[in-house]
Design a protein around this motif. Structure first.
Motif, short mmCIF file in Angstrom:
data_model
loop_
_atom_site.label_atom_id
_atom_site.label_comp_id
_atom_site.label_asym_id
_atom_site.label_seq_id
_atom_site.Cartn_x
_atom_site.Cartn_y
_atom_site.Cartn_z
N THR A 1 54.42 12.73 -66.00
CA THR A 1 54.38 13.59 -67.28
C THR A 1 55.79 14.26 -67.47
O THR A 1 56.53 13.93 -68.35
CB THR A 1 53.46 14.78 -67.15
OG1 THR A 1 53.72 15.24 -65.72
CG2 THR A 1 52.33 14.14 -67.36
N ALA A 2 56.23 14.96 -66.61
CA ALA A 2 57.77 15.47 -66.47
C ALA A 2 58.12 16.15 -65.10
O ALA A 2 57.01 16.68 -64.41
CB ALA A 2 57.95 16.49 -67.49
N ASN A 3 59.01 16.21 -64.91
CA ASN A 3 59.66 16.90 -63.36
C ASN A 3 58.89 17.99 -62.85
O ASN A 3 59.11 19.20 -63.66
CB ASN A 3 61.24 16.78 -63.22
CG ASN A 3 61.52 17.10 -61.82
OD1 ASN A 3 61.23 16.50 -60.90
ND2 ASN A 3 62.28 18.13 -61.83
N ASN A 4 58.59 18.24 -61.74
CA ASN A 4 57.80 19.34 -61.08
C ASN A 4 56.78 19.99 -62.20
O ASN A 4 56.87 21.26 -62.23
CB ASN A 4 58.89 20.29 -60.85
CG ASN A 4 59.72 20.10 -59.57
OD1 ASN A 4 59.46 19.09 -58.98
ND2 ASN A 4 60.59 20.54 -59.15
N SER A 5 55.88 19.32 -62.35
CA SER A 5 54.81 19.50 -63.63
C SER A 5 53.80 20.46 -62.74
O SER A 5 53.75 20.26 -61.40
CB SER A 5 54.21 18.57 -64.38
OG SER A 5 54.02 17.55 -63.25
N TRP A 6 53.09 21.49 -63.44
CA TRP A 6 52.14 21.83 -63.05
C TRP A 6 51.12 22.20 -64.08
O TRP A 6 51.12 21.45 -65.13
CB TRP A 6 52.56 23.33 -62.42
CG TRP A 6 53.30 24.34 -63.47
CD1 TRP A 6 54.49 24.20 -63.78
CD2 TRP A 6 52.76 25.63 -64.10
NE1 TRP A 6 54.84 25.22 -64.70
CE2 TRP A 6 53.83 25.96 -64.92
CE3 TRP A 6 51.62 26.20 -64.22
CZ2 TRP A 6 53.68 27.14 -65.64
CZ3 TRP A 6 51.59 27.23 -65.01
CH2 TRP A 6 52.63 27.52 -65.78
N THR A 7 50.27 23.07 -63.94
CA THR A 7 48.82 23.14 -65.15
C THR A 7 49.48 23.30 -66.44
O THR A 7 49.19 22.83 -67.38
CB THR A 7 47.93 23.97 -64.68
OG1 THR A 7 47.36 23.68 -63.31
CG2 THR A 7 46.59 24.10 -65.64
N GLY A 8 50.41 24.44 -66.45
CA GLY A 8 50.65 24.97 -67.62
C GLY A 8 52.24 24.64 -68.10
O GLY A 8 52.51 25.05 -69.29
N GLY A 9 53.03 23.74 -67.50
CA GLY A 9 54.43 23.29 -67.94
C GLY A 9 54.98 22.44 -67.05
O GLY A 9 54.25 21.89 -65.84
N ALA A 10 56.30 22.46 -67.15
CA ALA A 10 57.04 21.62 -65.91
C ALA A 10 58.52 22.02 -66.07
O ALA A 10 59.02 22.63 -67.09
CB ALA A 10 56.88 20.12 -66.54
#
Length: 433
Positions: free
Chosen positions: A144-153
């Motif tokens: 998806t994108a670097n250092n992603s989490w549930t709500g963003g990256a």
């Protein structure tokens, strides 16, 4: 979608090797080869290739070619960062970009992710590895994108790249189109694959499903009161506990994205500092809940296999409370073997690794300078990891050497150095030509 095809073939026999082809519009594909998991007591020895972090821009996929040449693998476990989202000229790190990517810009839309996956699947080395072996895949952040989490990256800007949930949905759709993973209603990635009585392969999604936003500092006090609590959702955590508790297999192998073992320095005053808030030790509550569950339920033979950090490690998974005895290795909750990455550039200087090791008796092996993979051999009396590292990832490189062999013996929960690599499996059919 995107001119990809998946066929779920009925009537196959567990434990058998199969060869297959596709036909379309008067043309035949190359012949592929796969191996079904054995059932029950038929699983006496299993062998997996374990890899992660394939950055097309920074090198050639020699590691996939070497894995393809190993005819006796039951499957390849790919632990994430199957591809990278960055555009040409924007990859972090100082290494020279050897190969241009498509699309030339960062992947944000469904079409972008499809194009990037298509580029990867045209790579002859990755293609050959898929042709020879079944893959068991989960994702990490760069899908998806670097250092992603549930709500963003870290690498997502809503102002210019739109809604995060839409980007994740696009990435997930492309991933399920292009990766050999069985579709399911929620397209969830955590799942268990049973290899007879010998091993349960428990694949996690510690990246997006239920992960709180990372603590903003990469290095932080071990007792920092404001750390986020959860690296997976309550639902996945309950599922994971059930998988561990209910498993009747000799070994529980967790396919895990980010390092679970402690990365910790002891300060001169005796306080402790943790490194890398993106890992399990940046989510102290959730990590300690899992460790406590393993301890209270006396769960043995848990082997965590991990990618993400572009370096090779063999570690005991421990609490940070002094309950681990560095001499006897009592108090370990399981072991962790980390794959170095297929091509992604080194991120940790060897002298930092050496400092870690000098302060961390639970870290038995660490190497950060070379790319490669490890072979995981699972037998009733032990599970062994043999690290094969490459002389380089330039176009004319690709020779490999055995760098280390570590195992966990049945019932021990801690790693032991081995004198030699595990021997190949007998009776495997040769690679398909």
């Amino acid at each position: 979608g995107d001119f990809t095809a998946k066929v779920d073939v009925p009537g196959l026999v567990w434990g058998r090797n199969y060869f297959y082809r596709f036909a379309a519009q008067g043309r035949w594909s190359a012949t592929g080869r796969t191996r079904l998991a054995p059932k029950g007591s038929e699983a006496s020895k299993l062998r997996f290739g374990v890899c992660s972090c394939a950055n097309y821009a920074f090198g050639y996929f020699h590691g996939f070619r070497r894995l393809a040449e190993r005819a006796d693998l039951d499957a390849v476990l790919h632990l994430g960062d199957y591809f990278y989202e960055y555009g040409n000229g924007t990859f972090p790190g100082g290494d020279e970009q050897l190969r241009m990517v498509e699309p030339p810009h960062e992947t944000v839309t469904l079409e972008d992710y499809r194009t990037r996956l298509s580029l990867y699947r045209r790579d002859p080395d990755l293609q050959e590895c898929h042709r020879q072996h079944p893959f068991v895949v989960t994702w990490d952040d760069h899908e998806t994108a670097n250092n992603s989490w549930t709500g963003g990256a870290q690498n997502h800007d809503p102002a210019t790249e739109g809604d995060w949930s839409e980007r994740v949905a696009a990435a997930r759709q492309a991933f399920f189109e292009w990766i050999p993973i069985r579709d399911n209603p929620g397209q969830q990635l955590y799942r268990t694959l049973k290899y007879g009585d010998l091993a349960d392969i428990i694949m996690l999604d510690t990246r997006i499903e239920g992960r709180d936003e990372q603590f903003p500092l990469l290095v932080f006090p071990a007792d920092e009161p404001n750390l986020p609590a959860n690296i997976i959702s309550a639902e996945q955590e309950t599922w994971l506990q059930d998988q561990l508790f209910d498993s009747t297999a000799k070994w529980k192998i967790l396919g895990n994205q980010v390092v679970m073992s402690l990365w910790q320095f002891v300060n001169p005053d005796g306080s402790k500092t943790n490194a890398n808030s993106d890992q399990w030790n940046g989510y102290r509550e959730g990590r300690e809940r899992l460790m406590t569950f393993i301890r209270e339920n006396d769960i043995v033979n848990t082997v965590v296999v991990t990618g993400d950090v572009h370096s090779s490690w063999a570690m005991d998974v421990t609490f940070g409370d002094g309950s681990y005895d560095p001499v006897t290795r009592e108090g370990a909750m399981g072991v962790e073997f980390v794959a170095s990455g297929i091509t992604s550039p080194p991120e940790i200087a060897q002298q930092i690794l050496d400092a870690f090791i000098s302060q961390s008796p639970h870290i038995r092996y660490a190497e950060a300078e070379r790319r490669g993979y490890f072979v995981l051999d699972v037998q009733a009396d032990k599970t062994q990891a043999d690290w094969y590292l490459l002389d380089g990832i330039g176009e004319n490189d690709g020779a490999e050497v055995l760098d280390a062999s570590w195992a966990v013996l049945d019932g021990q929960n801690s790693v032991t150095e081995m004198d030699s690599p595990e021997t190949p499996n007998d009776g495997a059919p040769g690679p398909v030509s």
